[in-house]
Every structure is written in structure tokens, then in C-alpha cells.
Design an enzyme around this catalytic site. Structure first.
Site, PDB file in Angstrom:
ATOM      1  CG  HIS A 306      -1.855   1.332   1.143  1.00 28.69           C
ATOM      2  ND1 HIS A 306      -1.807   1.828   1.219  1.00 28.69           N
ATOM      3  CD2 HIS A 306      -3.270   0.873   0.296  1.00 28.69           C
ATOM      4  CE1 HIS A 306      -3.266   2.528   1.415  1.00 28.69           C
ATOM      5  NE2 HIS A 306      -4.170   2.211   0.419  1.00 28.69           N
ATOM      6  CG  ASP A 363      -9.503  -4.794  -2.389  1.00 25.18           C
ATOM      7  OD1 ASP A 363     -10.995  -4.996  -1.643  1.00 25.18           O
ATOM      8  OD2 ASP A 363      -9.521  -3.244  -3.012  1.00 25.18           O
TER       9      ASP A 363
END
Ligand code: ACO
Length: 428
Positions: A306, A363
Site C-alpha cells: 500500500h 482487498d
């Protein structure tokens, strides 16, 4: 350097750059006058260190794994709130009282229908069109249906557009899916609440009532809360960029859907499931990890990494716990979960993933839950889009309430040919 400025010097110039303080997070150096003062631009591909706006909606501390919506920790909202309440919070800045929430829910409920002509529009797609393509196009088409909410300068019209988008997104999403499988479109039922209504539109057939497990609605509501906003991510920044030109809210949000679609962003949930299916078995996990570390392979572990979270993604932590619970409550056993667990374990103790600070993101697990809820893989990113609509439109409204908002217009480092003269084709 004084306490609230930073000085920047080169051989010919010296600039005192003011620091801009927020309520949380690091101070930012205001470089708006930098070019005027020094003749330099700044270079920051991917906006790794650039704040493009001031915002009071969502705060992230990537090192500590903190995510706050309007100041409220995501863990508390996940445990105690509902998606629609979170949508209100993002839009209005405060949690609603009972009467305020009732009025908001009523408005959303009474804007869920779509114009019948939108159905004709959807029917123009080939039967195997990806639902994200259909959603993106049909949301953009709403600009043509709702001229009455296209005056961006009118707060009431902005609010009505927000309600319409939050209300109609599930209707259009379900319609896109049903068209792709040849089922008749199911109209929204006003006696159901937001998430349950959506699941009915998605799954109910005309020939028999739908027996919906409340665990499914609860799980989806939680996933929607976790996906509702994430400050200046790629899709929200896109909504703001398009919004900065004065484009209408439907066109701006359609652009956000397009940005979300990519596998580096919201498309990751679909990509995770495809990757887990390709790995196929826990015994193949080590090979997959080795491939992800090999830069020449072009393969990355989907659902890992991320831009902002460098320790853990707090949303992933919540989803991880929830995945086991939901699968247990629904009585689903999924071999892909074993692959996912093995992959997570292998990556978390691997030097490459540790040194690159790559952790499972939101996710990594959401696809497994969607699969358990019988939501088809092609709809995963659509689920994300439904939830993120609340954040997109909250940011779009905030942008229009900001006095010093300007058109988004980055600069560049030009690396092309220097000026040269045109040569006729006969001489080339
Ligand atoms: N697998 C293997 N290596 C990775 C991964 C990964 N998933 N992610 C990043 N890296 C490596 C890169 O190769 C790079 O290595 P290097 O420094 O040795 O060259 C380093 O980590 C930094 O990667 P960047 O791409 O520069 O990081 P950035 O912050 O730009 O990208 C992103 C973040 C896009 C999320 C990236 O980690 C990625 O592609 N992850 C997989 C896709 C994914 O899960 N996306 C969902 C993000 S969350 C969301 O949108 C909901």
C-alpha cells in the site's frame, strides 16, 4: 528556517516557504509561490509527498495503521455503525441523530429507482460486457438524465446529486450484473434497508422469494463501511481532478469508477481471487512468493502493499477476522482461504516483503468473503465502487465548498526533443 517556514536556496534564489498545519499529521510545505520565487517546479511522480488539497473527511497514519472517518476510528465504526450512517457521517461531518438519519435514509430509499431509459442504455451492451464498464458508462449517463442537479454552485443541488449517486449506484450495479447473466432487472424495494435491498436486486428471481441469510447482509454492510473512504487515493483524486474543472458530479464519479477499475487500485480484489485460483494449492505458495520477488517476472502479489500503510492496513485486520467468522456462519469451506492463509504467512516472514514493508491490504481478504456471499468475481470491484461512492461524493462536495479551490493542473519535467524545424517529407 523559522518554526513555520522552510527555506529553500539555490545559487541564485532563496525562498521562504510557509508550513501548512492540519489538525493531525505532518505539516506540509506550501510551494504555491515556489515557481514565482525560484523558477523551479517540484518533481513528485505518483504524488508520494504531495498534498493536493486540504480535507476534513478522512485521516490516515500509515505508520501506525490508523484510519479515521471524520475523527472516528474505523474499528469503532466497523463494530457499531452501518454503511448508511457512515455515508451520512462522511457527507455531513457528524454522526446523525435518529431524526436526521431517518430523513437521510428516507431520501436515499426514495431515489433508488433509475429512469427506464437507463435500462435501454444498459441493453445496448454486449451480453459479456464487464459490469465495471457498464457501471462507469451508466453513471456517466446520469448527467444526461439529471440536468436539475448539474449546477455545482448550488448546495441543494450538490446534496441531491449525492443522494442520487448513493441511492442509484446499487440499482445500476445490480442491473449491470443481471443483464450480463440474462436475468430480468429487479426493481428496488423500499421496505428493505440499503444493503439488503441491494442483495435482493442482485439475487432475487421473479419465480421465488429470496431467502437471504442476515449474515450476508451484515458482512456486506461491514465491507461497505471499510471501503467507504480513504482520503486522496487514486480514484478520489481523480474525482477531485475532474471536479476541479467544474464537471458535473455524475461525470466526476464516473471518472472515479474508471480509476478504481485498475488492478493497482480497486481492481485488486478481483485480481487477488484470480491469483489465488492460479496458485491453486497451498503447496504452490512458495513458488508464487519467489516469482513475486523476481522483478523480471512482472508478477506482484495482488492484495499486498500500500502506498500509505507501511505496517499494516487496519481494514485488512478487521476483514481477516471477519473472513473466518463469515465463512463459519455461512457454512462455507473454501480451499482458496487455505491458499490465502499460507500466502499471508509465507510473505509476512519473507525478508523481501518485510524489508519492502509489504503487508496484506484491504482487498486481500475481501474477495474471499464476496465469493462466500456468491458474488461473482467480475462484480468485486463494483462492490468497492458502491461503497466508495459515499467518499467520492463527500470529497466532490467538500471541494466545491472550498474557497481557494483551483483547477488541477500539474506541471512536468519535459524530456522530449528540443525545438527543431519541420522537414518536408521528401527530405526525410
Ligand atoms: N508484490 C511484490 N512486490 C511489490 C508489491 C507486491 N504486491 N508491491 C510493491 N512491491 C515492491 C515493488 O516492486 C518495489 O520494489 P523495489 O523498491 O525493490 O523496486 C517496492 O515494493 C515499492 O513498490 P511501488 O510500486 O513503488 O509502491 P507504490 O506505493 O507505488 O504502490 C501498490 C503501491 C500499487 C499498492 C503496490 O504495492 C501494488 O502494486 N500492490 C499490488 C496491487 C494491490 O494490491 N493493490 C491494492 C491497493 S489497496 C487499494 O487500492 C484498495
Amino acid at each position: 528556517m523559522s518554526s513555520n517556514t522552510v527555506s529553500l536556496n539555490d545559487a541564485e534564489h532563496s525562498a521562504q516557504l510557509p508550513l501548512v498545519e492540519g489538525t493531525l499529521g505532518p505539516a506540509c510545505i506550501d510551494i504555491a509561490e515556489l515557481y514565482k520565487d525560484t523558477g523551479h517546479f517540484t518533481y513528485d511522480p505518483g504524488f508520494a509527498a504531495t498534498a493536493a488539497c486540504k480535507s476534513a473527511i478522512t485521516y490516515i497514519d500509515g505508520d501506525k495503521g490508523v484510519l479515521l472517518y471524520r475523527g472516528y476510528p474505523i474499528e469503532q465504526l466497523a463494530e457499531k455503525s452501518s454503511f448508511l450512517e457512515v455515508a451520512y457521517l462522511l457527507l455531513e461531518g457528524e454522526l446523525p441523530g435518529a431524526a436526521q438519519f431517518g430523513a437521510f435514509e428516507d431520501q436515499v430509499t426514495h431515489h433508488t429507482m433509475m429512469h427506464e431509459a437507463v435500462k435501454n442504455f444498459l441493453h445496448g451492451f454486449h451480453y459479456d460486457a464487464h459490469p465495471m464498464a457498464m457501471l462507469c458508462a451508466s453513471i456517466a449517463s446520469l448527467s444526461a438524465f439529471y440536468h436539475d442537479t448539474n449546477d455545482n454552485g448550488d448546495p441543494a443541488q450538490r446534496k441531491l446529486a449525492a443522494i442520487r449517486l448513493i441511492a442509484k449506484m446499487p440499482t445500476l450495479a445490480a442491473a449491470a450484473y443481471r443483464y450480463s447473466i440474462g436475468w430480468p432487472i429487479r426493481y428496488p424495494r423500499n421496505n428493505l434497508e440499503y444493503v439488503t435491498r441491494f442483495l435482493h436486486m442482485l439475487f432475487e428471481v421473479p419465480s421465488e422469494p429470496l431467502n437471504l441469510n442476515p449474515v450476508a447482509a451484515k458482512a456486506l454492510d461491514l465491507l461497505f463501511i471499510l471501503h467507504a473512504d480513504h482520503e486522496q487515493n487514486a480514484s478520489t483524486s481523480t474525482v477531485r481532478m475532474v471536479g476541479s474543472t467544474g464537471a458535473n458530479p455524475y461525470a466526476s464519479v464516473a471518472a472515479g469508477i474508471a480509476a478504481l477499475w485498475g488492478p493497482a487500485h480497486g481492481g485488486a480484489n478481483e485480481a487477488v481471487l484470480k491469483m489465488l485460483a492460479e496458485i491453486g494449492d497451498a503447496k504452490n505458495v512458495d513458488k508464487a512468493v519467489a516469482r513475486a520477488k523476481d522483478k523480471d517476472s512482472g508478477f506482484r502479489l495482488m492484495g499486498f502493499g500500500h502506498r500509505v500503510y507501511k505496517n499494516f492496513d487496519p481494514r485488512a485486520k478487521i476483514i481477516r477476522e471477519m473472513t473466518h467468522k463469515v465463512l463459519g456462519e455461512l457454512g462455507v469451506s473454501d480451499p482458496l482461504l487455505d491458499v490465502a492463509l499460507k500466502l499471508e504467512e509465507a510473505a509476512l516472514k519473507d525478508d523481501y516483503f518485510i524489508s519492502h514493508k509489504l503487508y496484506p491490504n484491504v482487498d486481500f481478504y475481501s474477495g474471499i468473503i464476496y465469493k462466500a456471499l456468491k458474488i461473482p468475481t467480475s462484480m468485486f470491484t463494483v462492490m468497492f465502487a458502491i461503497a466508495r461512492t459515499a467518499g467520492w461524493i463527500a470529497h466532490w462536495i467538500e471541494q466545491h465548498e472550498t474557497r481557494d479551490a483551483r483547477i488541477g493542473r500539474p506541471r512536468q519535467v519535459y524530456t522530449g526533443a528540443v525545438q527543431r524545424d519541420y522537414v518536408g517529407m521528401e527530405k526525410r
